[in-house]
Design a protein around this motif. Structure first.
Motif, PDB file in Angstrom:
ATOM      1  N   UNK A   1      -3.589   0.915  -1.860  1.00  0.00           N
ATOM      2  CA  UNK A   1      -2.141   0.706  -1.493  1.00  0.00           C
ATOM      3  C   UNK A   1      -2.004   0.719   0.019  1.00  0.00           C
TER       4      UNK A   1
ATOM      5  N   UNK B   1       7.195   2.817  -3.194  1.00  0.00           N
ATOM      6  CA  UNK B   1       6.007   3.106  -3.895  1.00  0.00           C
ATOM      7  C   UNK B   1       4.743   2.751  -3.446  1.00  0.00           C
ATOM      8  N   UNK B   2       4.698   1.456  -2.522  1.00  0.00           N
ATOM      9  CA  UNK B   2       3.321   1.087  -2.085  1.00  0.00           C
ATOM     10  C   UNK B   2       3.136   1.799  -1.022  1.00  0.00           C
TER      11      UNK B   2
ATOM     12  N   UNK C   1       9.651   7.869  -8.940  1.00  0.00           N
ATOM     13  CA  UNK C   1       9.388   7.493 -10.321  1.00  0.00           C
ATOM     14  C   UNK C   1      10.641   8.072 -11.210  1.00  0.00           C
TER      15      UNK C   1
ATOM     16  N   UNK D   1       0.909   6.122 -20.059  1.00  0.00           N
ATOM     17  CA  UNK D   1       0.170   6.565 -18.861  1.00  0.00           C
ATOM     18  C   UNK D   1      -0.282   5.166 -17.770  1.00  0.00           C
ATOM     19  N   UNK D   2      -0.583   3.987 -18.712  1.00  0.00           N
ATOM     20  CA  UNK D   2      -0.848   2.858 -18.096  1.00  0.00           C
ATOM     21  C   UNK D   2       0.300   2.380 -17.317  1.00  0.00           C
TER      22      UNK D   2
ATOM     23  N   UNK E   1       5.603  -7.032 -13.477  1.00  0.00           N
ATOM     24  CA  UNK E   1       3.990  -7.224 -13.225  1.00  0.00           C
ATOM     25  C   UNK E   1       3.259  -6.164 -14.015  1.00  0.00           C
TER      26      UNK E   1
ATOM     27  N   UNK F   1      -0.716  -7.161  -6.193  1.00  0.00           N
ATOM     28  CA  UNK F   1       0.711  -7.460  -6.502  1.00  0.00           C
ATOM     29  C   UNK F   1       1.477  -7.341  -5.071  1.00  0.00           C
TER      30      UNK F   1
ATOM     31  N   UNK G   1      10.068  -0.496  -4.890  1.00  0.00           N
ATOM     32  CA  UNK G   1       8.817  -1.043  -4.836  1.00  0.00           C
ATOM     33  C   UNK G   1       7.947  -0.732  -3.626  1.00  0.00           C
TER      34      UNK G   1
ATOM     35  N   UNK H   1       3.067   4.122 -16.287  1.00  0.00           N
ATOM     36  CA  UNK H   1       3.251   4.968 -15.226  1.00  0.00           C
ATOM     37  C   UNK H   1       2.447   4.592 -13.875  1.00  0.00           C
ATOM     38  N   UNK H   2       1.207   4.574 -14.207  1.00  0.00           N
ATOM     39  CA  UNK H   2       0.101   4.321 -13.057  1.00  0.00           C
ATOM     40  C   UNK H   2       0.524   3.216 -12.518  1.00  0.00           C
ATOM     41  N   UNK H   3       0.619   2.026 -13.152  1.00  0.00           N
ATOM     42  CA  UNK H   3       0.842   0.826 -12.701  1.00  0.00           C
ATOM     43  C   UNK H   3       2.681   0.709 -11.885  1.00  0.00           C
ATOM     44  N   UNK H   4       3.369   1.439 -12.472  1.00  0.00           N
ATOM     45  CA  UNK H   4       4.775   1.155 -11.672  1.00  0.00           C
ATOM     46  C   UNK H   4       4.711   1.967 -10.439  1.00  0.00           C
ATOM     47  N   UNK H   5       3.782   3.230 -10.395  1.00  0.00           N
ATOM     48  CA  UNK H   5       3.769   4.307  -9.239  1.00  0.00           C
ATOM     49  C   UNK H   5       2.896   3.497  -8.108  1.00  0.00           C
ATOM     50  N   UNK H   6       2.341   2.390  -8.480  1.00  0.00           N
ATOM     51  CA  UNK H   6       1.674   1.662  -7.393  1.00  0.00           C
ATOM     52  C   UNK H   6       2.571   0.767  -6.779  1.00  0.00           C
ATOM     53  N   UNK H   7       3.751   0.540  -7.163  1.00  0.00           N
ATOM     54  CA  UNK H   7       4.858  -0.367  -6.746  1.00  0.00           C
ATOM     55  C   UNK H   7       4.858  -1.775  -7.544  1.00  0.00           C
ATOM     56  N   UNK H   8       4.151  -1.519  -8.709  1.00  0.00           N
ATOM     57  CA  UNK H   8       4.197  -2.825  -9.496  1.00  0.00           C
ATOM     58  C   UNK H   8       5.705  -3.057  -9.850  1.00  0.00           C
ATOM     59  N   UNK H   9       6.201  -4.243 -10.122  1.00  0.00           N
ATOM     60  CA  UNK H   9       7.501  -4.334 -10.724  1.00  0.00           C
ATOM     61  C   UNK H   9       7.317  -4.411 -12.225  1.00  0.00           C
TER      62      UNK H   9
ATOM     63  N   UNK I   1      -0.766  -5.584 -17.270  1.00  0.00           N
ATOM     64  CA  UNK I   1      -1.273  -4.208 -18.131  1.00  0.00           C
ATOM     65  C   UNK I   1      -0.865  -4.126 -19.608  1.00  0.00           C
TER      66      UNK I   1
ATOM     67  N   UNK J   1      -3.211  11.117 -10.647  1.00  0.00           N
ATOM     68  CA  UNK J   1      -2.664  11.965 -11.836  1.00  0.00           C
ATOM     69  C   UNK J   1      -3.545  12.872 -12.298  1.00  0.00           C
TER      70      UNK J   1
END
Ligand SMILES: Nc1ncnc2c1ncn2[C@@H]1O[C@H](COP(=O)(O)OP(=O)(O)OP(=O)(O)O)[C@@H](O)[C@H]1O
Ligand SMILES: [Mg+2]
Lengths: 291, 255
Positions: free
Chosen positions: B167, B87-88, B57, A172-173, A186, B114, B84, A175-183, A191, B94
């Protein structure tokens, strides 16, 4: 009637529980006994030879007297060089295996190979080290060759423990991170790794203990029986604690009884100190992040 | 009303499959700018799967595939090269609050960082603004350095909303956000959402039919991977929907 039967059964169950608990307790204690005996003997017999001079002076009288400084220094060097070689490679490999590698036959073969590498006896690693580092890469018998041999030997420990602690970080960490646009990187760097650091350090602790204590892999690759001077670079041979213990315990005549016990005590103490430093660091990190 | 607002997302013939097994089949709908678009439907009807496509995703779920087209402000999502960047622009909340394992401050500062913002004052400013808008600032302003997971469930969910807002998104996806939140906090968050509508588009997946009624301008009803009906939310509750299944679900008469 049925009430009495139930009570009898309960009592029987309770007795059984008590016995099970006692049996497991006994096994645990039987595990502790050897540790206590070993430490007790070492302290009892080794303590007389301990002194500041023992730690800081060279061996004298054909290694029957004097200190152990060159061996102590050599082991520290070997451990540090081995860690410098194996930790970056091991952690990087574990990150690749846990975060990037596709789940296919090739990855599974690599995982299997790592587990098998962990099962290879240390004398085989020693011979591999002679062939690969001493002869083929032409490092000669040196700290570098000894450390690299130990690094190869302990690599599976680092990889497996790091991979396990990375896998334990909740998806979940990520997914949350990636869904914010982190590569992906990153996400791993900010994380996943901070959350796995504790487990990674545990693997490194294990590695330090093994590296400091192994004798066979360094005997042919870089450790010397006796050297009248300290190594000047990683291309020099060195004395080492584990080999020195073997030598004074079995190879040199007329050694006072307390000497080998003293060497063993310092070796064990050294590993404990290094472990405590890592554990302290771990506790510090945990306190800082309040996991 | 919002009905003449420009289209934000246009979904045509969207079919989603996991390991080749269809989870959503042939969905067509439009989501307009600055509306709250509700999605209701029973468990397993494909609501979460639908949201996954909207911020791409699916690229991180290796057994997921989709066909059809989704355009975002007129650009096909498939041709969007920099996922990316996409998604930003899309904030996600969730069902269970996923506070990143870091401090309250860092949770909200994560996205600005980021994005490359380094100026401390600027980040401070974003953190305060987002926490305020998520109705959490007053409760946490004295302990920004405390770990996010020490907050209560309801506070954590507002933290994830603040994080999504950091974001600076123009689309906010909420997946059953109130599942672990008490009714009072739910109401506070609902008020926040109503305010946010003027700045961004919201897709609200919810299990609570009444919540959908309170918030959504338009609603879609999903059932077993199909979009049974899309329309003005009021029509769902005044009995003017066409499909009997929709009426049954809304009125709670469902097996
Ligand atoms: N990662 C996955 N792998 C395989 N199948 C999946 C995966 N995610 C969802 N599915 C399947 O896709 C279908 C739709 O699931 P989805 O999570 O979109 O439903 P949902 O409407 O969000 O349900 P809920 O209300 O319970 O959250 C389900 O049959 C589910 O089993
Ligand atoms: Mg769902």
């Amino acid at each position: 009637m049925s009430m009495f039967a139930a009570t009898a059964l309960n009592r029987k169950n309770a007795t059984k529980q008590a016995w099970i608990s006692r049996a497991f307790g006994a096994m645990t204690i039987s595990l502790v006994i050897p540790v206590v005996l070993v430490m007790g003997t070492l302290i009892h017999r080794g303590a007389p030879s301990l002194s500041w001079a023992f730690l800081t002076e060279d061996p004298t009288g054909g290694m029957t007297a004097g200190g152990i400084f060159p061996a102590l220094f050599g082991t520290v060097c070997i451990v540090i060089v081995a860690l410098l070689a194996s930790v970056p490679v091991g952690v990087a490999a574990a990150i690749y295996l846990s975060e990037y590698a596709p789940d296919n036959v090739f990855t599974r073969i690599i995982n299997l190979a790592i587990i098998n590498l962990a099962g290879v006896p240390s004398i085989v690693h020693a011979l591999f080290g002679v062939g690969a580092f001493v002869l083929f890469m032409d490092f000669g018998t040196s700290i570098l060759a000894a450390s690299l041999t130990l690094a190869v030997m302990t690599l599976p420990v680092v990889i497996v423990s790091t991979r396990e602690s990375l896998v334990a970080v909740p998806q979940a960490y990520r997914d949350a991170c990636l869904s914010m646009g982190a590569t992906k990187w990153q996400t791993i760097w900010r994380v996943v790794l901070p959350n796995a650091i504790s487990g990674i350090l545990t693997g490194i602790i294990l590695e330090v203990s093994r590296t400091a204590g192994e004798t066979a892999p360094i005997m042919f690759t870089g450790a010397a029986f006796f050297l009248p001077f300290l190594p000047q670079s990683v291309y020099d041979q060195t004395m080492a604690m584990s080999l020195h213990l073997f030598v004074v315990a079995t190879q040199v005549p007329n050694v006072p009884e307390s000497l080998p016990y003293g060497v063993a005590l310092i070796l064990v103490g050294m590993v404990l100190v290094m472990n405590s430093v890592s554990i302290g660091f771990r506790v510090y990190l945990r306190g800082k992040r309040k996991w | 009303m919002v009905s003449h607002a420009p289209v934000h997302l246009s979904v045509e013939d969207l079919t989603i499959a996991y390991d080749g097994k269809t989870a959503i089949s042939g969905i067509n709908l439009e989501i307009r700018k600055n509306e709250i678009f509700g999605i209701i439907g029973p468990a397993g009807s494909g609501k979460t799967s639908f949201l996954r496509i909207l911020n791409r995703m699916d690229a991180n779920v290796n057994n997921m595939s989709w066909t059809g087209s989704v355009s975002y402000n007129g650009t096909d999502l498939r041709t969007w090269r920099n996922l990316y960047a996409l998604r930003r622009k899309v904030g996600v909340v969730f069902p269970l609050p996923v506070g990143l394992p870091m401090s309250i401050y860092e949770n909200v500062a994560f996205s600005p960082r980021i994005r490359g913002i380094k100026n401390k004052a600027e980040i401070d400013d974003i953190v305060e603004r987002c926490l305020t808008r998520a109705a959490l600032w007053d409760e946490v302003k004295d302990r920004l350095d405390a770990l996010g997971s020490l907050l209560s469930g309801g506070q954590q969910q507002r933290l994830t909303i603040a994080r999504a807002l950091s974001q600076e998104p123009d689309l906010l996806l909420l997946d059953e956000f109130s599942i672990a939140v008490d009714p009072v906090t739910t109401m506070r968050i609902e008020d926040v959402l109503k305010e946010l509508k003027s700045e961004l588009t919201i897709v609200l997946v919810t299990n609570l039919v009444q919540q959908c009624r309170r918030l959504a301008d338009r609603t879609a009803f999903f059932l077993s991977g199909e979009c049974v009906e899309v329309g003005d939310t009021e029509d769902f509750f005044t009995g003017t929907v066409k499909d009997q299944r929709t009426r049954d679900y809304v009125e709670g008469r469902f097996g």
